[in-house]
Motif scaffolding. Structure first.
Motif, short mmCIF file in Angstrom:
data_model
loop_
_atom_site.label_atom_id
_atom_site.label_comp_id
_atom_site.label_asym_id
_atom_site.label_seq_id
_atom_site.Cartn_x
_atom_site.Cartn_y
_atom_site.Cartn_z
N GLN A 194 0.81 -1.21 0.00
CA GLN A 194 0.00 0.00 0.00
C GLN A 194 0.84 1.26 0.00
O GLN A 194 0.29 2.37 -0.08
N LEU A 195 2.16 1.11 0.08
CA LEU A 195 3.05 2.26 0.07
C LEU A 195 3.82 2.33 -1.24
O LEU A 195 4.03 1.32 -1.91
N SER A 196 4.28 3.50 -1.56
CA SER A 196 5.11 3.67 -2.75
C SER A 196 6.50 3.16 -2.48
O SER A 196 6.88 2.91 -1.33
N ASP A 197 7.30 3.02 -3.55
CA ASP A 197 8.69 2.58 -3.38
C ASP A 197 9.45 3.53 -2.46
O ASP A 197 10.24 3.10 -1.60
N GLU A 198 9.22 4.81 -2.65
CA GLU A 198 9.92 5.81 -1.83
C GLU A 198 9.50 5.69 -0.37
O GLU A 198 10.34 5.75 0.53
N GLU A 199 8.20 5.49 -0.12
CA GLU A 199 7.72 5.35 1.25
C GLU A 199 8.24 4.07 1.89
O GLU A 199 8.60 4.06 3.08
N ASN A 200 8.29 3.00 1.13
CA ASN A 200 8.85 1.75 1.65
C ASN A 200 10.32 1.90 1.98
O ASN A 200 10.79 1.37 2.99
#
Length: 272
Positions: free
Chosen positions: A147-153
């Motif tokens: 549910q998160l973007s690559d950047e958020e992960n």
């Protein structure tokens, strides 16, 4: 339970007493002068992760255990755990590098049973454990959140990694000179502790969980007994009074063999 960091100077008597000893002998780990000495043998684990005693292994090969035997000798293995004898014991890994928790607790109960309630003990924690200083030696795995973007992960991972890599101890311990007993890796942080902590040590709570490593060396504050477990060794060595050693030999939870001050472990039983 309680423990507090103390200066390495309080263990210098060990370094002074053992520095000139043959490194393969008992008194390279435990100072000369105790009435009796024993090796407390670390069990191995079989393919089902059940504890296996040296006696069980020896019986399977009709081997008589001597004071100086390494586990590999008893099992017919080489130092890497590979068979070198036709009847080698192949249903187990090499022994644990510390006593199992319940055996350790039983040993400490025997060692402290007759002591005054106020008696203090010195515990030496091997300085090589990564959790002590934290840093790059500690790495983690973290599944990405769909549910998160690559950047958020990536941000979440870096945050978790930074938390995991925090030192478990403060700079007053991390930066303190450890007790050095020679050999490069034989370095220890010393702590004063009560009997309860010694039996059930809890050094820190980290991302990897409770750090409950058994002390690599320990002795009573009055130096009436001392034990040592070298990193990666197959036994714990103990020196003490004749009465105390007799009690340890009779402890049904432990597999114990008596040794002499100058027994050369892994070489011969000369000196018993």
């Amino acid at each position: 339970m309680q423990f507090s960091h103390i200066s390495a100077e309080q263990g210098q008597w060990i370094a002074s007493a053992c520095s000139s000893a043959d490194p393969s002998t008992v008194v390279a780990q435990i100072p000369v002068g105790y009435e009796r000495y024993v090796r407390i043998l670390h069990p191995a684990l079989d393919e089902d992760d059940q504890l296996v005693s040296w006696g069980t292994v020896a019986k399977s090969r009709n081997h008589i255990i001597t004071a100086a035997d390494l586990f590999e000798t008893v099992a017919g293995l080489d130092a890497q755990g590979d068979p070198v004898e036709e009847d080698a014991w192949v249903d187990t890994d090499l022994p644990l590098d510390q006593l199992p928790e319940e055996q350790w607790q039983s040993l400490i109960h025997t060692l402290t049973a007759d002591a005054e309630p106020t008696q203090k003990y010195i515990a030496g924690l091997w300085a090589g454990y990564a959790f002590i200083e934290g840093g790059d030696r500690i790495q983690i795995e973290q599944e990405p959140d769909p549910q998160l973007s690559d950047e958020e992960n990536q941000t979440a991972y870096q945050t978790a990694l930074a938390e995991a890599q925090k030192p478990a101890f403060g700079p007053e311990i991390v930066n303190a000179a450890p007790l050095e007993l020679g050999g490069g890796y034989r370095n220890y942080h010393l702590f004063e502790a009560d009997a309860e902590f010694l039996a059930r040590p809890l050094w820190a709570q980290t991302v990897d969980g409770a750090q409950r490593q058994r002390p690599a060396l320990a002795f009573s504050a009055d130096k009436s007994w001392m034990l040592s477990t070298e990193p990666y060794d197959d036994c714990t060595i103990l020196g003490g009074s004749a009465a105390l050693i007799e009690a340890v030999l009779k402890n049904p939870d432990l597999e114990v063999i008596e040794v002499g001050q100058f027994t050369r472990i892994g070489h011969s039983n000369e000196g018993l």
